[in-house]
Design a protein around this motif. Sequence first.
Motif, short mmCIF file in Angstrom:
data_model
loop_
_atom_site.label_atom_id
_atom_site.label_comp_id
_atom_site.label_asym_id
_atom_site.label_seq_id
_atom_site.Cartn_x
_atom_site.Cartn_y
_atom_site.Cartn_z
N LEU A 191 -16.69 -23.88 -31.50
CA LEU A 191 -16.27 -22.61 -31.60
C LEU A 191 -14.41 -22.18 -30.89
O LEU A 191 -13.82 -22.88 -29.79
CB LEU A 191 -16.49 -22.02 -30.81
CG LEU A 191 -16.77 -20.63 -30.22
CD1 LEU A 191 -17.45 -19.56 -31.40
CD2 LEU A 191 -17.74 -19.53 -29.17
N SER A 192 -13.86 -21.36 -31.66
CA SER A 192 -12.85 -21.01 -31.17
C SER A 192 -12.09 -20.08 -30.11
O SER A 192 -13.14 -19.26 -29.79
CB SER A 192 -11.59 -20.42 -32.33
OG SER A 192 -12.10 -19.22 -32.13
N PHE A 193 -11.39 -20.83 -28.75
CA PHE A 193 -11.29 -20.21 -28.14
C PHE A 193 -10.78 -18.37 -27.53
O PHE A 193 -9.78 -18.59 -28.37
CB PHE A 193 -10.72 -20.76 -27.14
CG PHE A 193 -10.61 -19.92 -25.29
CD1 PHE A 193 -10.86 -20.62 -24.64
CD2 PHE A 193 -8.56 -20.02 -24.82
CE1 PHE A 193 -10.77 -20.46 -23.18
CE2 PHE A 193 -9.12 -19.30 -23.72
CZ PHE A 193 -9.69 -19.23 -23.27
N SER A 194 -10.88 -17.76 -27.45
CA SER A 194 -10.42 -16.46 -26.25
C SER A 194 -11.38 -16.46 -25.03
O SER A 194 -13.15 -16.86 -24.59
CB SER A 194 -10.92 -15.74 -27.34
OG SER A 194 -12.17 -15.24 -26.81
N PRO A 195 -10.89 -15.85 -24.19
CA PRO A 195 -11.65 -15.40 -23.01
C PRO A 195 -12.34 -14.93 -22.46
O PRO A 195 -14.05 -15.12 -22.13
CB PRO A 195 -10.25 -15.12 -21.84
CG PRO A 195 -9.04 -14.72 -22.92
CD PRO A 195 -9.66 -15.22 -23.85
N CYS A 196 -12.88 -14.45 -23.46
CA CYS A 196 -13.88 -13.01 -23.52
C CYS A 196 -15.01 -14.11 -24.36
O CYS A 196 -16.37 -13.53 -23.27
CB CYS A 196 -13.83 -12.14 -23.96
SG CYS A 196 -12.32 -10.74 -22.91
N ARG A 197 -14.87 -14.15 -25.02
CA ARG A 197 -15.80 -15.27 -26.04
C ARG A 197 -16.35 -16.13 -25.24
O ARG A 197 -17.43 -16.61 -24.99
CB ARG A 197 -15.60 -15.86 -27.33
CG ARG A 197 -16.07 -16.60 -28.54
CD ARG A 197 -15.67 -16.87 -29.46
NE ARG A 197 -14.95 -15.82 -29.91
CZ ARG A 197 -14.04 -16.14 -30.81
NH1 ARG A 197 -13.46 -16.89 -30.87
NH2 ARG A 197 -14.00 -14.30 -31.47
N CYS B 257 -13.06 -7.15 -20.58
CA CYS B 257 -13.82 -8.31 -21.81
C CYS B 257 -14.83 -6.76 -22.00
O CYS B 257 -15.83 -5.86 -20.98
CB CYS B 257 -14.92 -8.85 -21.38
SG CYS B 257 -13.45 -10.74 -21.47
N PRO B 258 -15.52 -6.58 -23.30
CA PRO B 258 -17.15 -6.03 -23.55
C PRO B 258 -18.15 -5.99 -23.16
O PRO B 258 -18.24 -7.28 -22.78
CB PRO B 258 -17.02 -5.30 -25.58
CG PRO B 258 -16.24 -7.33 -26.11
CD PRO B 258 -15.20 -7.41 -24.83
N ALA B 259 -18.55 -5.41 -22.43
CA ALA B 259 -20.11 -5.17 -21.65
C ALA B 259 -20.91 -6.18 -22.55
O ALA B 259 -20.65 -6.05 -23.64
CB ALA B 259 -20.95 -3.87 -21.10
N GLU B 260 -21.87 -6.93 -22.28
CA GLU B 260 -22.72 -7.33 -22.32
C GLU B 260 -24.06 -6.52 -23.34
O GLU B 260 -24.18 -5.81 -22.54
CB GLU B 260 -23.38 -8.10 -21.83
CG GLU B 260 -24.18 -9.77 -22.84
CD GLU B 260 -24.27 -10.73 -21.54
OE1 GLU B 260 -25.35 -11.65 -22.00
OE2 GLU B 260 -24.39 -10.24 -20.16
#
Length: 310
Positions: free
Chosen positions: A271-277, A307-310
Amino acid sequence: MASARLRWLSAALVALGALCLLLSMHGLPLLPGEPLGFRKEGRFLQLPALDCRRDPPFLVLLVASAHDQLPARTAIRETWGGQRAARGRRTETLFLLGTSPSPAAARAVAREARRHRDIVQKDFVDAYLNLTLKTMMGIEWVHRFCPRAAFVMKTDSDMFVNVAYLVELLLRRNRTARFATGFLKLHELPIRERRNKWFVSRREYPWDRYPPFCSGTAYVLSGDVASQVYRVADRVPFLKLEDVFVGLCLAKLRIGLEELHSEQTFFPGGLSFSPCRFRRIVACHFVPPHKMLSYWKALEASPGEACPAE
Ligand SMILES: *[C@@H]1O[C@H](CO)[C@@H](O)[C@H](O)[C@H]1NC(C)=O
Ligand SMILES: *[C@@H]1O[C@H](CO)[C@@H](O)[C@H](O)[C@H]1NC(C)=O
């Protein structure tokens, strides 16, 4: 004479019936030339310094590793494997190794084990085809030395594991027994093409489909399941594919696989990285040591509130 033969015949039929009943109860059919069961043997060469009796960890992470993967072990020790607690629960990361024919490699691993005290090693040859022995060594270690660990994860040294999120989801899931999760593979068939990495001959595995299993890249068992898998392993046909082998053990124990979360959290395909992901995943494959460190730093530096809320 005739009646003796008849008596013999009826006794044989009863025995056959009992055998069929026994086999149907235990799931797997008996075939001529059925593969042999897993053999419990070998001795431990290295044991970690981890006292599980007084204060058992919530989660033990077992990382299958090879002798030449010191950079990966170092990166894991400096990142997710170095984490000793999450949400107030104790976590411990251990590395699983076999033996190397090279005396220099053997000495290096003995030194590494003395220094870090986080290596479990038994006297089998460390080879890809011996991965089932390696996994079962880790499970045996849990069974014998740490049976009160609440959960056990088996993973690999090219995996990024978000230990904090895994602990959070396990607590949220609130399961303590008969729990097995990961990236579920429910309808896999044996690969019969010789050139394939996962080729399995009919001699090794005569049946046409695999039981449900979790991708070997990362899966989690509750502590009781780890012990039960170890206990049942010598009554299950041996298979070099460790994840399918554990699936065979779970099938024999009649333990079903469950999702950890309604969203995908295990990524055996990368999976490509992003902190939120990466805040919202449990495990990601194909992460080399230098990326392990950079992902970890990026996660530590980024505020989760952004980050967007879960
Ligand atoms: C696996 O380990 C056993 C025990 O040490 C050894 O006999 C066997 O050759 C190993 N298998 C491979 C493929 O190296
Ligand atoms: C967890 O499950 C137990 C029963 O297994 C229940 O008593 C308890 O209330 C549950 N806790 C939460 C936070 O859901």
